[in-house]
Write a protein that holds these residues in place. Structure first.
Motif, short mmCIF file in Angstrom:
data_model
loop_
_atom_site.label_atom_id
_atom_site.label_comp_id
_atom_site.label_asym_id
_atom_site.label_seq_id
_atom_site.Cartn_x
_atom_site.Cartn_y
_atom_site.Cartn_z
N LEU A 1 -1.31 -1.31 -4.11
CA LEU A 1 -2.60 -0.66 -3.87
C LEU A 1 -2.38 0.82 -3.59
O LEU A 1 -1.51 1.18 -2.79
N ILE A 2 -3.16 1.67 -4.26
CA ILE A 2 -3.15 3.10 -3.93
C ILE A 2 -4.59 3.57 -3.76
O ILE A 2 -5.50 3.08 -4.40
N TYR A 3 -4.76 4.51 -2.84
CA TYR A 3 -6.02 5.20 -2.66
C TYR A 3 -5.91 6.56 -3.32
O TYR A 3 -4.86 6.93 -3.82
N THR A 4 -6.99 7.29 -3.27
CA THR A 4 -7.00 8.60 -3.91
C THR A 4 -6.40 9.64 -2.99
O THR A 4 -7.10 10.25 -2.19
N ASP A 5 -5.09 9.80 -3.06
CA ASP A 5 -4.46 10.96 -2.44
C ASP A 5 -3.66 11.65 -3.54
O ASP A 5 -3.24 11.02 -4.50
N PHE B 1 0.86 -1.18 0.00
CA PHE B 1 0.00 0.00 0.00
C PHE B 1 0.90 1.23 0.00
O PHE B 1 1.67 1.45 0.94
N VAL B 2 0.81 2.02 -1.06
CA VAL B 2 1.61 3.24 -1.21
C VAL B 2 0.69 4.42 -0.92
O VAL B 2 -0.38 4.53 -1.51
N TYR B 3 1.12 5.29 0.00
CA TYR B 3 0.25 6.40 0.39
C TYR B 3 1.07 7.57 0.92
O TYR B 3 2.22 7.44 1.30
N ASP B 4 0.41 8.73 0.92
CA ASP B 4 0.98 9.94 1.50
C ASP B 4 0.35 10.12 2.88
O ASP B 4 -0.85 10.37 2.99
N PRO B 5 1.15 9.96 3.95
CA PRO B 5 0.59 10.06 5.31
C PRO B 5 0.10 11.46 5.67
O PRO B 5 -0.64 11.62 6.64
N THR B 6 0.47 12.46 4.88
CA THR B 6 0.00 13.82 5.16
C THR B 6 -1.35 14.10 4.51
O THR B 6 -1.86 15.20 4.61
N HIS B 7 -1.93 13.09 3.88
CA HIS B 7 -3.21 13.26 3.18
C HIS B 7 -4.38 13.49 4.12
O HIS B 7 -5.46 13.82 3.71
N GLY B 8 -4.18 13.31 5.37
CA GLY B 8 -5.25 13.55 6.33
C GLY B 8 -5.22 12.51 7.43
O GLY B 8 -4.57 11.49 7.33
N SER B 9 -5.94 12.79 8.47
CA SER B 9 -5.93 11.91 9.63
C SER B 9 -6.61 10.57 9.36
O SER B 9 -6.42 9.62 10.10
N GLY B 10 -7.38 10.47 8.30
CA GLY B 10 -8.08 9.24 7.98
C GLY B 10 -7.18 8.10 7.53
O GLY B 10 -7.59 6.94 7.54
N MET B 11 -5.95 8.37 7.14
CA MET B 11 -5.06 7.33 6.65
C MET B 11 -4.72 6.30 7.72
O MET B 11 -4.58 5.12 7.41
N ASN B 12 -4.60 6.72 8.97
CA ASN B 12 -4.33 5.75 10.04
C ASN B 12 -5.47 4.74 10.14
O ASN B 12 -5.24 3.55 10.32
N HIS B 13 -6.68 5.22 9.99
CA HIS B 13 -7.86 4.35 10.04
C HIS B 13 -7.85 3.39 8.84
O HIS B 13 -8.14 2.21 8.98
N VAL B 14 -7.54 3.91 7.67
CA VAL B 14 -7.48 3.09 6.45
C VAL B 14 -6.45 1.98 6.61
O VAL B 14 -6.72 0.82 6.28
N ILE B 15 -5.29 2.30 7.13
CA ILE B 15 -4.23 1.30 7.30
C ILE B 15 -4.66 0.23 8.31
O ILE B 15 -4.44 -0.96 8.08
N ARG B 16 -5.27 0.64 9.40
CA ARG B 16 -5.77 -0.34 10.38
C ARG B 16 -6.77 -1.30 9.74
O ARG B 16 -6.70 -2.51 9.92
N GLU B 17 -7.69 -0.74 8.97
CA GLU B 17 -8.69 -1.57 8.29
C GLU B 17 -8.03 -2.50 7.28
O GLU B 17 -8.39 -3.68 7.19
N LEU B 18 -7.09 -1.98 6.51
CA LEU B 18 -6.39 -2.81 5.52
C LEU B 18 -5.65 -3.96 6.20
O LEU B 18 -5.67 -5.09 5.70
N LYS B 19 -5.01 -3.68 7.31
CA LYS B 19 -4.29 -4.73 8.04
C LYS B 19 -5.25 -5.82 8.51
O LYS B 19 -4.95 -7.01 8.41
#
Length: 112
Positions: A70-74, A16-34
């Motif tokens: 996997l990438i999300y929309t950031d 999963f490739v992502y920009d952690p500065t995209h918002g506070s929701g990324m921590n939640h997304v990563i937890r769900e993905l795991k």
């Protein structure tokens, strides 16, 4: 990820490739993905990218043992999707993107 496993059932490791500065929701997304990947018997690896120009270097070094990326929309990863597509083609990795336009550019799968 269910759709990814339908298309590529041999998937064992997802990056999963992502920009952690995209918002506070990324921590939640990563937890769900795991949680989801663990239930499916898939290993999740992550790559943080802070700028488009660092994507190729950071991601390429991680692609040897990856089945899908996997990438999300950031903004950062969507802006760098062309280099991700090139890398995935070079390494034989399936690119699964949440930006529907990425499918038109060459991502193997896109959802939105």
């Amino acid at each position: 990820l269910k759709n990814l496993l339908k298309v590529k059932p041999t998937t064992k490791t997802v990056l999963f490739v992502y920009d952690p500065t995209h918002g506070s929701g990324m921590n939640h997304v990563i937890r769900e993905l795991k949680e989801v990947t663990m239930r499916m018997g898939v290993t999740l690896k992550t790559a943080e990218v802070f700028a488009t120009n660092e994507i190729a270097q950071k991601v390429e070094s991680m692609l040897n043992d990856i089945d899908a990326l996997l990438i999300y929309t950031d903004h950062t990863t969507v802006s760098g999707v062309d280099s991700l597509i090139k890398l995935c083609n070079q390494y034989g990795v399936t690119l699964y993107a949440s930006d529907l336009n990425s499918g038109e550019k060459g991502a193997a799968l896109a959802f939105g």
